[in-house]
Design an enzyme around this catalytic site. Structure first.
Site, PDB file in Angstrom:
ATOM      1  N   VAL A  34       2.003 -10.605   4.796  1.00 25.87           N
ATOM      2  CA  VAL A  34       2.287 -11.863   4.086  1.00 25.87           C
ATOM      3  C   VAL A  34       3.487 -12.547   4.734  1.00 25.87           C
ATOM      4  O   VAL A  34       4.552 -11.936   4.875  1.00 25.87           O
ATOM      5  CB  VAL A  34       2.595 -11.573   2.595  1.00 25.87           C
ATOM      6  CG1 VAL A  34       2.977 -12.866   1.871  1.00 25.87           C
ATOM      7  CG2 VAL A  34       1.410 -10.909   1.917  1.00 25.87           C
ATOM      8  N   SER A  36       0.646  -4.463   4.695  1.00 16.97           N
ATOM      9  CA  SER A  36       1.086  -4.934   6.005  1.00 16.97           C
ATOM     10  C   SER A  36       0.890  -3.845   7.060  1.00 16.97           C
ATOM     11  O   SER A  36       1.306  -2.705   6.858  1.00 16.97           O
ATOM     12  CB  SER A  36       2.572  -5.306   5.946  1.00 16.97           C
ATOM     13  OG  SER A  36       3.061  -5.477   7.251  1.00 16.97           O
ATOM     14  N   GLY A  58       0.819  -1.213   0.000  1.00 13.66           N
ATOM     15  CA  GLY A  58       0.000   0.000   0.000  1.00 13.66           C
ATOM     16  C   GLY A  58       0.852   1.261   0.000  1.00 13.66           C
ATOM     17  O   GLY A  58       0.519   2.260   0.625  1.00 13.66           O
ATOM     18  N   LYS A  84       6.068  21.803 -11.096  1.00 16.05           N
ATOM     19  CA  LYS A  84       7.484  21.594 -11.425  1.00 16.05           C
ATOM     20  C   LYS A  84       7.660  21.803 -12.930  1.00 16.05           C
ATOM     21  O   LYS A  84       7.069  21.068 -13.730  1.00 16.05           O
ATOM     22  CB  LYS A  84       7.877  20.168 -11.012  1.00 16.05           C
ATOM     23  CG  LYS A  84       9.277  19.741 -11.411  1.00 16.05           C
ATOM     24  CD  LYS A  84       9.581  18.346 -10.840  1.00 16.05           C
ATOM     25  CE  LYS A  84      10.896  17.802 -11.361  1.00 16.05           C
ATOM     26  NZ  LYS A  84      11.146  16.413 -10.899  1.00 16.05           N
ATOM     27  N   VAL A 126       9.624   8.468   0.904  1.00 15.76           N
ATOM     28  CA  VAL A 126      10.365   9.484   0.161  1.00 15.76           C
ATOM     29  C   VAL A 126       9.925   9.389  -1.299  1.00 15.76           C
ATOM     30  O   VAL A 126       9.237   8.451  -1.670  1.00 15.76           O
ATOM     31  CB  VAL A 126      11.901   9.309   0.232  1.00 15.76           C
ATOM     32  CG1 VAL A 126      12.452   9.733   1.562  1.00 15.76           C
ATOM     33  CG2 VAL A 126      12.305   7.885  -0.119  1.00 15.76           C
ATOM     34  N   THR A 148      12.138   9.544 -11.681  1.00 16.04           N
ATOM     35  CA  THR A 148      11.452   8.768 -12.713  1.00 16.04           C
ATOM     36  C   THR A 148      10.672   7.553 -12.193  1.00 16.04           C
ATOM     37  O   THR A 148      10.000   6.893 -12.980  1.00 16.04           O
ATOM     38  CB  THR A 148      12.486   8.239 -13.733  1.00 16.04           C
ATOM     39  OG1 THR A 148      13.604   7.713 -13.028  1.00 16.04           O
ATOM     40  CG2 THR A 148      12.941   9.333 -14.666  1.00 16.04           C
TER      41      THR A 148
HETATM   42  C1  LIG Z   1      16.112   8.276  -1.758  1.00 16.59           C
HETATM   43  C2  LIG Z   1      14.938   8.079  -2.654  1.00 16.59           C
HETATM   44  C3  LIG Z   1      14.392   9.163  -3.352  1.00 16.59           C
HETATM   45  C4  LIG Z   1      13.318   8.975  -4.216  1.00 16.59           C
HETATM   46  N1  LIG Z   1      12.837  10.039  -4.945  1.00 16.59           N
HETATM   47  C5  LIG Z   1      11.854   9.826  -5.862  1.00 16.59           C
HETATM   48  C6  LIG Z   1      11.352  10.890  -6.641  1.00 16.59           C
HETATM   49  O1  LIG Z   1      11.738  12.052  -6.500  1.00 16.59           O
HETATM   50  N2  LIG Z   1      10.389  10.619  -7.548  1.00 16.59           N
HETATM   51  C7  LIG Z   1       9.893   9.355  -7.731  1.00 16.59           C
HETATM   52  O2  LIG Z   1       9.040   9.148  -8.605  1.00 16.59           O
HETATM   53  N3  LIG Z   1      10.311   8.343  -6.948  1.00 16.59           N
HETATM   54  C8  LIG Z   1      11.276   8.539  -6.040  1.00 16.59           C
HETATM   55  N4  LIG Z   1      11.695   7.509  -5.261  1.00 16.59           N
HETATM   56  C9  LIG Z   1      11.003   6.227  -5.356  1.00 16.59           C
HETATM   57  C10 LIG Z   1       9.683   6.306  -4.559  1.00 16.59           C
HETATM   58  O3  LIG Z   1       9.953   6.537  -3.210  1.00 16.59           O
HETATM   59  C11 LIG Z   1       8.906   5.024  -4.708  1.00 16.59           C
HETATM   60  O4  LIG Z   1       8.894   4.610  -6.032  1.00 16.59           O
HETATM   61  C12 LIG Z   1       7.481   5.189  -4.281  1.00 16.59           C
HETATM   62  O5  LIG Z   1       7.411   5.702  -3.002  1.00 16.59           O
HETATM   63  C13 LIG Z   1       6.750   3.888  -4.349  1.00 16.59           C
HETATM   64  O6  LIG Z   1       7.265   2.986  -3.407  1.00 16.59           O
HETATM   65  P1  LIG Z   1       6.602   1.551  -3.337  1.00 16.59           P
HETATM   66  O7  LIG Z   1       5.141   1.710  -3.222  1.00 16.59           O
HETATM   67  O8  LIG Z   1       7.131   0.737  -4.441  1.00 16.59           O
HETATM   68  O9  LIG Z   1       7.208   0.922  -1.995  1.00 16.59           O
HETATM   69  P2  LIG Z   1       6.952   1.269  -0.441  1.00 16.59           P
HETATM   70  O10 LIG Z   1       6.561   2.671  -0.213  1.00 16.59           O
HETATM   71  O11 LIG Z   1       8.162   0.757   0.270  1.00 16.59           O
HETATM   72  O12 LIG Z   1       5.686   0.369  -0.045  1.00 16.59           O
HETATM   73  C14 LIG Z   1       5.821  -1.017   0.205  1.00 16.59           C
HETATM   74  C15 LIG Z   1       4.485  -1.554   0.683  1.00 16.59           C
HETATM   75  O13 LIG Z   1       4.595  -2.973   0.790  1.00 16.59           O
HETATM   76  C16 LIG Z   1       3.988  -3.389   1.977  1.00 16.59           C
HETATM   77  N5  LIG Z   1       4.606  -4.646   2.436  1.00 16.59           N
HETATM   78  C17 LIG Z   1       5.924  -4.893   2.650  1.00 16.59           C
HETATM   79  N6  LIG Z   1       6.088  -6.138   3.126  1.00 16.59           N
HETATM   80  C18 LIG Z   1       4.849  -6.692   3.218  1.00 16.59           C
HETATM   81  C19 LIG Z   1       4.339  -7.952   3.645  1.00 16.59           C
HETATM   82  N7  LIG Z   1       5.144  -8.905   4.125  1.00 16.59           N
HETATM   83  N8  LIG Z   1       3.003  -8.153   3.605  1.00 16.59           N
HETATM   84  C20 LIG Z   1       2.149  -7.206   3.140  1.00 16.59           C
HETATM   85  N9  LIG Z   1       2.582  -6.001   2.728  1.00 16.59           N
HETATM   86  C21 LIG Z   1       3.907  -5.734   2.750  1.00 16.59           C
HETATM   87  C22 LIG Z   1       4.239  -2.272   2.972  1.00 16.59           C
HETATM   88  O14 LIG Z   1       3.291  -2.305   4.031  1.00 16.59           O
HETATM   89  C23 LIG Z   1       4.050  -1.048   2.060  1.00 16.59           C
HETATM   90  O15 LIG Z   1       2.691  -0.711   2.031  1.00 16.59           O
HETATM   91  C24 LIG Z   1      12.754   7.682  -4.364  1.00 16.59           C
HETATM   92  C25 LIG Z   1      13.263   6.594  -3.640  1.00 16.59           C
HETATM   93  C26 LIG Z   1      14.357   6.781  -2.809  1.00 16.59           C
HETATM   94  C27 LIG Z   1      14.911   5.589  -2.051  1.00 16.59           C
END
Ligand SMILES: Cc1cc2nc3c(=O)[nH]c(=O)nc-3n(C[C@H](O)[C@H](O)[C@H](O)COP(=O)(O)OP(=O)(O)OC[C@H]3O[C@@H](n4cnc5c(N)ncnc54)[C@H](O)[C@@H]3O)c2cc1C
Length: 537
Positions: free
Chosen positions: A209, A63, A36, A102, A71, A368
């Site tokens: 999970v 989770s 999420g 932007k 971030v 990106t």
């Molecule tokens: C330093 C940094 C800077 C960034 N800057 C940018 C930017 O400027 N622009 C941009 O587009 N992107 C940027 N990003 C990337 C951006 O942060 C992510 O792409 C975005 O937040 C999406 O993250 P996500 O949803 O893939 O993962 P997360 O936010 O990590 O979400 C993971 C989800 O998985 C769930 N989960 C994990 N384990 C389990 C389990 N066992 N069971 C059930 N659920 C689980 C968690 O509860 C959570 O809801 C940056 C990343 C970093 C590290």
């Protein structure tokens, strides 16, 4: 219009999704999105918006014990299309997410070449049809040693808007659209997307999970949750962040590391109060072992130092960041993060697509990741609507996505490769790095031989993932030109563009754009859907 400009704007228009409903049965009935974070909710919203409507059941499992990364506060202009395709007004989502506009990214301190210590990577605009040709022609003349003006900053309306703190949304009577992106609070954006998704019929379940059951065919059959329950779908989207629980761990999909191409693998982030200005741009400033982002929200600034742990410790990175911001003694907490640059070898493996950080992360220099989240979800929706989930569809999906991720990586690598700093081993190692893809080597060889790269980019021979304007802005912006001491007087043909006329055109055009801060106080509804899209895919 020159040939170069025509290439950018002719074949690059992408059709808008019609949003038509179908009576056909979806090829899968229930999709479980695990995670999420922003990736999970963006995917769920686009799936819920598919032509199948409510006949395609979408569940987001999140989770309660693993938080989101929290971030990622900058976007590309693609995010505008995301909200438009869902019919969500900027006037609604932007204030809830403390969002700002932007117009592009300012790169400061990456080059030491005189006159090229900084440049602006402008987002595209329809007005560029008038200024792209002078820019590209002048760059070619400069590559041929003619003494003409070839720095990108004076050629694009977005650069002018960023400089003057104007919102990139012109008054209605002005016929030239600007292709802008956004800055936002990533946690608030996640909450907003969750609210919208649930309103639109997405089921939200809290559950952690602990195991993944496979069927006899090897597909994912169901998920075992910590409370003993199970959850089964016909298809899964892995949005579990860097954990990559489904694609990486359960299905064992190999990971292709970019560590040889891109050295950065860590960041330290700080949120700090405003100094008053709300610039419609991200500032990316090179420091000793990486670079720092400055992102303006309506309520605060976000800063983050992205660096390589091979060259700098977390303690030294935080100290350098605080020193850079003048916050050495301030009682403001810092967050340290580690990341792995690379991509999944097969984003779509069996009955599971990986999205977000579970799929790929290049590094945040051009913001990106959400672009790939959006495109992955759109491509999945397109495959579902075609009813084609077979091997050939999977291969095409993976080949397209992988090529685009690598094209974008190459664009980002070029920033590091072309730096001329000599102050640390980090910058010297980046300049000396020979781990460049074959297409990138070909692009740089062509440029350094003073030949146009427009045709190669247009044909997809090299430079995939970014438009011509971006490649020229980067290479001309850092001053990758023959030595200025070898310049000659331009011919009459080369000297045909008047910079004074271009300045006047952009100054007068900029008068049609409102003050950014004022505009954010009361964002008006959008008069019409976006009329410009630049080809990336
Ligand atoms: C330093 C940094 C800077 C960034 N800057 C940018 C930017 O400027 N622009 C941009 O587009 N992107 C940027 N990003 C990337 C951006 O942060 C992510 O792409 C975005 O937040 C999406 O993250 P996500 O949803 O893939 O993962 P997360 O936010 O990590 O979400 C993971 C989800 O998985 C769930 N989960 C994990 N384990 C389990 C389990 N066992 N069971 C059930 N659920 C689980 C968690 O509860 C959570 O809801 C940056 C990343 C970093 C590290």
């Amino acid at each position: 219009m020159s040939e170069a400009t025509a290439t950018v704007f002719n074949h690059n228009v992408v059709a808008q999704r019609p949003g038509a409903r179908t009576d056909a049965e979806p090829p899968v009935r229930h999709i479980v999105v695990v995670g999420g974070g922003t990736a999970g909710w963006m995917t769920a919203l686009l799936l819920a918006n598919s032509a199948y409507g409510a006949r395609l059941k979408v569940t987001v499992l999140e989770s309660p014990q693993v938080g989101v990364i929290g971030v990622g506060e900058g976007s590309t202009p693609w995010l505008r299309g995301f909200f438009e395709s869902l019919g969500i007004e900027e006037a609604e989502w932007m204030p809830e997410c403390h969002a700002t506009y932007k117009a592009g990214i300012s790169f400061d301190g990456w080059s030491t070449r005189p006159g090229h210590e900084g440049y602006f990577h402008a987002f595209a605009s329809m007005l560029d049809n008038m200024t792209m040709a002078p820019f590209i022609d002048n760059v070619h003349a400069r590559l041929d040693r003619a003494d003409v003006y070839a720095h990108p900053d004076r050629f694009f309306i977005s650069a002018r808007l960023a400089r003057d703190c104007k919102a990139p949304r012109p008054q209605e009577s002005f016929p030239f659209d600007v292709w802008y992106g956004f800055h936002f609070d990533s946690v608030l954006l996640g909450r907003f997307l969750q609210k919208k998704a649930v309103q639109r019929g997405v089921q939200h379940i809290a559950g952690h999970v602990v195991d993944v059951q496979r069927s006899e065919t090897g597909d994912i059959a169901s998920l075992t949750l910590k409370d003993g329950g199970t959850l089964a779908g016909d298809f899964y989207v892995d949005c579990t962040g860097f954990a990559s629980l489904l694609t990486g761990k359960a299905l064992g999909t190999p990971f292709v590391s970019f560590k040889d191409n891109l050295f950065n693998d860590a960041a330290v982030a700080i949120q700090a109060p405003h100094d008053g200005a709300i610039m419609p741009k991200t500032i990316s400033t090179a420091l000793r072992h990486g670079w720092v982002w400055k992102i303006p929200l309506t309520t605060r600034y976000g800063y983050g130092y992205v660096y390589s742990s091979d060259f700098c410790t977390p303690e030294n990175a935080e100290k350098e960041l605080r020193g850079h911001l003048g916050l050495l003694d301030a009682d403001i907490p810092a967050r340290h993060l580690k990341f792995r640059p690379g991509r999944s070898a097969q984003p779509w493996n069996r009955n599971c697509v990986a999205n977000g950080l579970a799929q790929s992360f290049i590094e945040p220099l051009e913001a990106t990741t959400l672009l790939f989240v959006q495109r992955t979800a759109e491509m999945l929706v397109a495959a579902l609507e075609k009813g084609d989930m077979g091997e050939a569809a999977r291969k095409q999906f993976n080949d397209t996505l992988n090529a685009r991720v690598e094209g974008t990586r190459d664009y980002i690598v070029t920033h590091f490769k072309t730096n001329t700093r000599t102050d640390t081993d980090y910058w010297r190692a980046n300049a000396a790095n020979t781990n460049l893809s074959a297409p990138l080597q070909q692009l740089l060889r062509t440029w350094l031989a003073s030949k146009p790269i427009t045709a190669g980019i247009a044909k997809g021979t090299f430079g995939r993932g970014y438009p011509i304007m971006s490649w020229y802005s980067l290479l001309a912006g850092v001053g990758l030109f023959p030595d200025h001491r070898e310049m000659r007087a331009p011919t009459r043909q080369e000297a045909r563009y008047s910079m004074a006329e271009i300045d006047t055109l952009l100054d007068r055009s900029a008068m049609n754009f409102p003050d950014h801060r004022e505009f954010l106080r009361a964002i008006p509804p959008k008069p019409k859907p976006s009329s410009l899209q630049v080809y990336f895919w």
